[in-house]
Design an enzyme around this catalytic site. Structure first.
Site, PDB file in Angstrom:
ATOM      1  N   SER A   8       0.817  -1.214   0.000  1.00  0.00           N
ATOM      2  CA  SER A   8       0.000   0.000   0.000  1.00  0.00           C
ATOM      3  C   SER A   8       0.854   1.269   0.000  1.00  0.00           C
ATOM      4  CB  SER A   8      -0.922   0.014   1.221  1.00  0.00           C
ATOM      5  OG  SER A   8      -1.617   1.247   1.272  1.00  0.00           O
ATOM      6  N   ARG A  15     -17.532  -8.364 -20.464  1.00  0.00           N
ATOM      7  CA  ARG A  15     -17.265  -9.665 -21.086  1.00  0.00           C
ATOM      8  C   ARG A  15     -18.409 -10.636 -20.793  1.00  0.00           C
ATOM      9  NH1 ARG A  15     -12.112 -12.761 -18.795  1.00  0.00           N
ATOM     10  NH2 ARG A  15     -13.380 -12.556 -16.907  1.00  0.00           N
ATOM     11  N   SER A  69      -0.553   4.093   0.671  1.00  0.00           N
ATOM     12  CA  SER A  69      -1.279   5.055   1.501  1.00  0.00           C
ATOM     13  C   SER A  69      -0.505   5.543   2.728  1.00  0.00           C
ATOM     14  CB  SER A  69      -2.625   4.460   1.924  1.00  0.00           C
ATOM     15  OG  SER A  69      -3.403   4.226   0.788  1.00  0.00           O
ATOM     16  N   ALA A  89     -18.065  -4.710 -15.300  1.00  0.00           N
ATOM     17  CA  ALA A  89     -19.258  -4.672 -14.431  1.00  0.00           C
ATOM     18  C   ALA A  89     -18.937  -5.261 -13.065  1.00  0.00           C
ATOM     19  CB  ALA A  89     -20.407  -5.436 -15.095  1.00  0.00           C
ATOM     20  N   LYS A 126     -13.576  -4.137   1.326  1.00  0.00           N
ATOM     21  CA  LYS A 126     -14.413  -2.965   1.041  1.00  0.00           C
ATOM     22  C   LYS A 126     -15.905  -3.231   1.248  1.00  0.00           C
ATOM     23  CE  LYS A 126     -11.356  -0.474  -2.101  1.00  0.00           C
ATOM     24  NZ  LYS A 126     -11.216   0.215  -3.388  1.00  0.00           N
ATOM     25  N   GLY A 138     -16.714  -4.818  -9.145  1.00  0.00           N
ATOM     26  CA  GLY A 138     -16.814  -3.920  -8.000  1.00  0.00           C
ATOM     27  C   GLY A 138     -16.433  -2.490  -8.345  1.00  0.00           C
ATOM     28  N   ASP A 155     -13.546   6.638  -3.552  1.00  0.00           N
ATOM     29  CA  ASP A 155     -13.245   6.198  -4.925  1.00  0.00           C
ATOM     30  C   ASP A 155     -14.170   6.927  -5.906  1.00  0.00           C
ATOM     31  OD1 ASP A 155     -11.192   4.464  -4.335  1.00  0.00           O
ATOM     32  OD2 ASP A 155     -12.505   2.730  -4.090  1.00  0.00           O
TER      33      ASP A 155
HETATM   34  P1  ATR Z   1     -12.937  -5.055  -9.388  1.00  0.00           P
HETATM   35  O1  ATR Z   1     -13.438  -4.950  -7.980  1.00  0.00           O
HETATM   36  O2  ATR Z   1     -11.516  -4.597  -9.563  1.00  0.00           O
HETATM   37  O3  ATR Z   1     -13.848  -4.410 -10.355  1.00  0.00           O
HETATM   38  P2  ATR Z   1     -14.037  -7.620 -10.118  1.00  0.00           P
HETATM   39  O4  ATR Z   1     -15.268  -7.318  -9.337  1.00  0.00           O
HETATM   40  O5  ATR Z   1     -13.443  -8.973 -10.024  1.00  0.00           O
HETATM   41  O6  ATR Z   1     -12.852  -6.634  -9.715  1.00  0.00           O
HETATM   42  O7  ATR Z   1     -14.317  -7.254 -11.644  1.00  0.00           O
HETATM   43  C1  ATR Z   1     -13.384  -7.447 -12.640  1.00  0.00           C
HETATM   44  C2  ATR Z   1     -13.934  -6.904 -13.949  1.00  0.00           C
HETATM   45  O8  ATR Z   1     -12.892  -7.053 -14.924  1.00  0.00           O
HETATM   46  C3  ATR Z   1     -15.135  -7.674 -14.453  1.00  0.00           C
HETATM   47  O9  ATR Z   1     -15.942  -6.795 -15.198  1.00  0.00           O
HETATM   48  C4  ATR Z   1     -14.475  -8.735 -15.350  1.00  0.00           C
HETATM   49  O10 ATR Z   1     -15.311  -9.244 -16.338  1.00  0.00           O
HETATM   50  P3  ATR Z   1     -16.226 -10.548 -16.067  1.00  0.00           P
HETATM   51  O11 ATR Z   1     -17.397 -10.050 -15.290  1.00  0.00           O
HETATM   52  O12 ATR Z   1     -16.566 -11.034 -17.397  1.00  0.00           O
HETATM   53  O13 ATR Z   1     -15.370 -11.495 -15.282  1.00  0.00           O
HETATM   54  C5  ATR Z   1     -13.404  -7.890 -15.973  1.00  0.00           C
HETATM   55  N1  ATR Z   1     -12.322  -8.705 -16.514  1.00  0.00           N
HETATM   56  C6  ATR Z   1     -11.366  -9.338 -15.801  1.00  0.00           C
HETATM   57  N2  ATR Z   1     -10.529  -9.988 -16.655  1.00  0.00           N
HETATM   58  C7  ATR Z   1     -10.996  -9.741 -17.927  1.00  0.00           C
HETATM   59  C8  ATR Z   1     -10.545 -10.107 -19.228  1.00  0.00           C
HETATM   60  N3  ATR Z   1      -9.461 -10.863 -19.410  1.00  0.00           N
HETATM   61  N4  ATR Z   1     -11.236  -9.635 -20.277  1.00  0.00           N
HETATM   62  C9  ATR Z   1     -12.332  -8.865 -20.120  1.00  0.00           C
HETATM   63  N5  ATR Z   1     -12.793  -8.482 -18.910  1.00  0.00           N
HETATM   64  C10 ATR Z   1     -12.132  -8.908 -17.824  1.00  0.00           C
END
Ligand code: ATR
Length: 498
Positions: free
Chosen positions: A245, A379, A247, A356, A294, A358, A330
């Site tokens: 971190s 995706r 921070s 889509a 979080k 967090g 954030d």
């Molecule tokens: P965070 O809290 O950082 O947003 P998360 O909730 O795990 O982490 O979300 C990761 C996001 O990155 C999701 O939208 C994920 O898409 P999926 O819902 O299809 O899993 C996206 N993501 C992660 N790896 C990806 C990849 N190789 N290509 C496209 N989207 C990806």
């Protein structure tokens, strides 16, 4: 009191190390066991040389056994002989283990130390965990008058760290050293005053004499440990992992710059219930929350803004009368750089959000709260639909929809856009483009919240096409600045108000 534990294997190396750290230390622990054995005969002659190198400060002589994490594999008679020379040579303290046989050699050394005015540190190490009845153990360590008990134990959880703090409270003002080794124990090394410790041990940068040692410079300049008093207000960042971190450097740097009597510590947290007990008992005035807590911290909040509920995540918690208020900086941090670049209201601005998960929730909520219209592409389309449904229930809007995708996952067509935001992890570590199917027209603002590296492949491609770009490091800085504002108010408020 910051004590440098030496790691040099020759006397010259030790003196050079001490000299290099003298600006930040209040004493030196000579670790004889880390010296080549051919140098051990010189121990009695070292105090004047160490004092020259260190300036003012105390000198401790330790010959740590292998069973206690050191390198001395010789018998106790040999170790005690070295310590006898240390006593004669003018060290202020010698370290003796709690389980040494109370034979004649030991008794003579103790008597000699008393005669010479040398204080004995009576130490106990536990590399496996935190023993039961730590208070009893610690208070029963001294074997003769004036000995200082020292326990170095290994907390394996946040609950263990709470036990160390409770032990510290039970011990009151007994002179002692109670150290939590390893990452869970880090606060014991920083909050020297709050844990009631006589001193904290540190290692020169790049060296580590014991698990969890920080450098003297970081303890002195970043954490300002020697300045702490009962009235120093404490803040923290909690996460798992937490070592990376940025921070603490940021918030402590700002507290120091403004001469605010506050300190911000990293706390490794495996479960938040114990952490909240720690936060009450230290006490903390506020803390930052990072992965993976979080969401879990939200169950402990007594107040939370719409930003926290909409983002379903809380990255900042501040003390309020009777409890804790959650904030999501954030969201503020995401919007601030956008406002700077856009120089116009966001209302009606057409935005594509990639992802889509967090992070997307806070971003989409922030955009909607300012009246922007948002299409989400992800995706996994079902997750995008779920996010639209959930946010739609919190924010009344008709400006939120899912961008339909073809069978290969790419959108069939994209509407005209003013802003494109990446919230996926694609692009982290410089690899991958989250929207290779999108052709930048050149007038869009392209924002990537990934900040390692700041220039992701998508940002590079957008800049090439003539777009204005916003890199994730700007969001990080803006959210940290928003957090700091909250902490600064709490750190400087009259005690009656907090
Ligand atoms: P965070 O809290 O950082 O947003 P998360 O909730 O795990 O982490 O979300 C990761 C996001 O990155 C999701 O939208 C994920 O898409 P999926 O819902 O299809 O899993 C996206 N993501 C992660 N790896 C990806 C990849 N190789 N290509 C496209 N989207 C990806």
């Amino acid at each position: 009191m910051i004590v440098l534990t030496t790691t040099g294997c020759t006397v010259d190396a030790v003196l050079a190390q001490v000299e290099s750290q003298r600006a930040w230390i209040d004493g030196v622990e000579l670790r004889v066991d880390l010296l080549d054995e051919s140098e051990w005969d010189r121990v009695g002659d070292l105090p004047p040389l160490l004092r020259d190198a260190a300036g003012e400060g105390i000198l401790i002589c330790t010959v740590r056994r292998t069973s206690d994490g050191g390198r001395a594999s010789c018998d106790d008679a040999r170790r005690l002989d070295v310590l006898r020379h240390a006593v004669g040579g003018g060290f202020d303290y010698i370290d003796l283990e709690s389980d040494l046989a109370d034979d004649e050699v030991h008794r003579e050394l103790v008597a000699q130390a008393h005669e010479a005015g040398v204080t004995i540190i009576r130490s106990h190490h536990d590399f496996e965990g935190v023993p039961e009845n730590l208070t009893v153990l610690l208070t029963s360590l001294p074997r003769s008058a004036g000995e200082i008990p020292k326990c170095a134990v290994t907390p394996g959880s946040t609950a263990d760290l709470v036990r160390l703090l409770e032990t510290a409270h039970e011990l009151g003002d007994t002179t002692r050293v109670l150290i939590g080794m390893g990452e869970y124990g880090l606060p014991t090394r920083i909050l020297v005053h709050r844990f009631g410790n006589l001193l904290t041990f540190a290692s020169a940068p790049g060296e580590s004499a014991a698990p969890g040692h920080l450098s003297p410079q970081s303890l002195a300049e970043s954490y300002r440990v020697d300045e702490h008093t009962d009235s120093t207000r404490l803040f923290a960042v909690v996460g798992n992992p937490i070592g990376h971190s940025k921070s603490p450097a940021y918030h402590n740097g700002r507290f120091a710059w403004e001469s605010i009597d506050a300190c911000y510590v990293p706390v490794l947290v495996d479960e938040v219930d114990s952490f909240f007990r720690l936060a009450d008992r230290l006490p903390l005035f506020g803390f930052s929350v990072t992965i993976p807590h979080k969401r879990t911290v939200m169950t402990h909040l007594t107040e939370a803004g719409e930003d926290v509920r909409a983002a379903d995540a809380c990255n900042t918690v501040v003390r309020v009368p009777g409890g804790w208020r959650g904030v999501n900086t954030d969201v503020i941090g995401f919007l601030a750089p956008l406002d700077e670049v856009l120089e116009a209201p966001l209302a009606g601005v057409r935005t594509l959000v990639l992802g889509a998960g967090g992070a997307a929730r806070g971003v989409v909520y922030g955009l909607l709260s300012r009246g922007a219209s948002v299409v989400i592409w992800n995706r996994t389309a079902s997750k995008a639909r779920a996010l639209v449904a959930e946010l739609g229930a919190i924010v009344q809007t008709s400006s939120l929809s899912v961008l339909p995708a073809d069978e290969d996952g790419a959108p069939a067509e994209t509407p005209p856009l003013d802003i494109v935001v990446n919230t996926t992890s694609v692009g982290m570590h410089g690899e991958g483009d989250p929207a290779p199917w999108y052709r930048f027209a050149g007038h869009e603002i392209v924002y990537d919240i990934v900040y390692t590296p700041p220039e992701t492949p998508m940002i590079a491609r957008a800049a090439e096409a003539g777009c204005r770009v916003i890199t994730g490091d700007r969001m990080f800085a803006a959210q940290a600045a928003a957090q700091y504002e909250l902490y600064r108010v709490l750190a400087t408020a009259d005690s009656a108000d907090v």
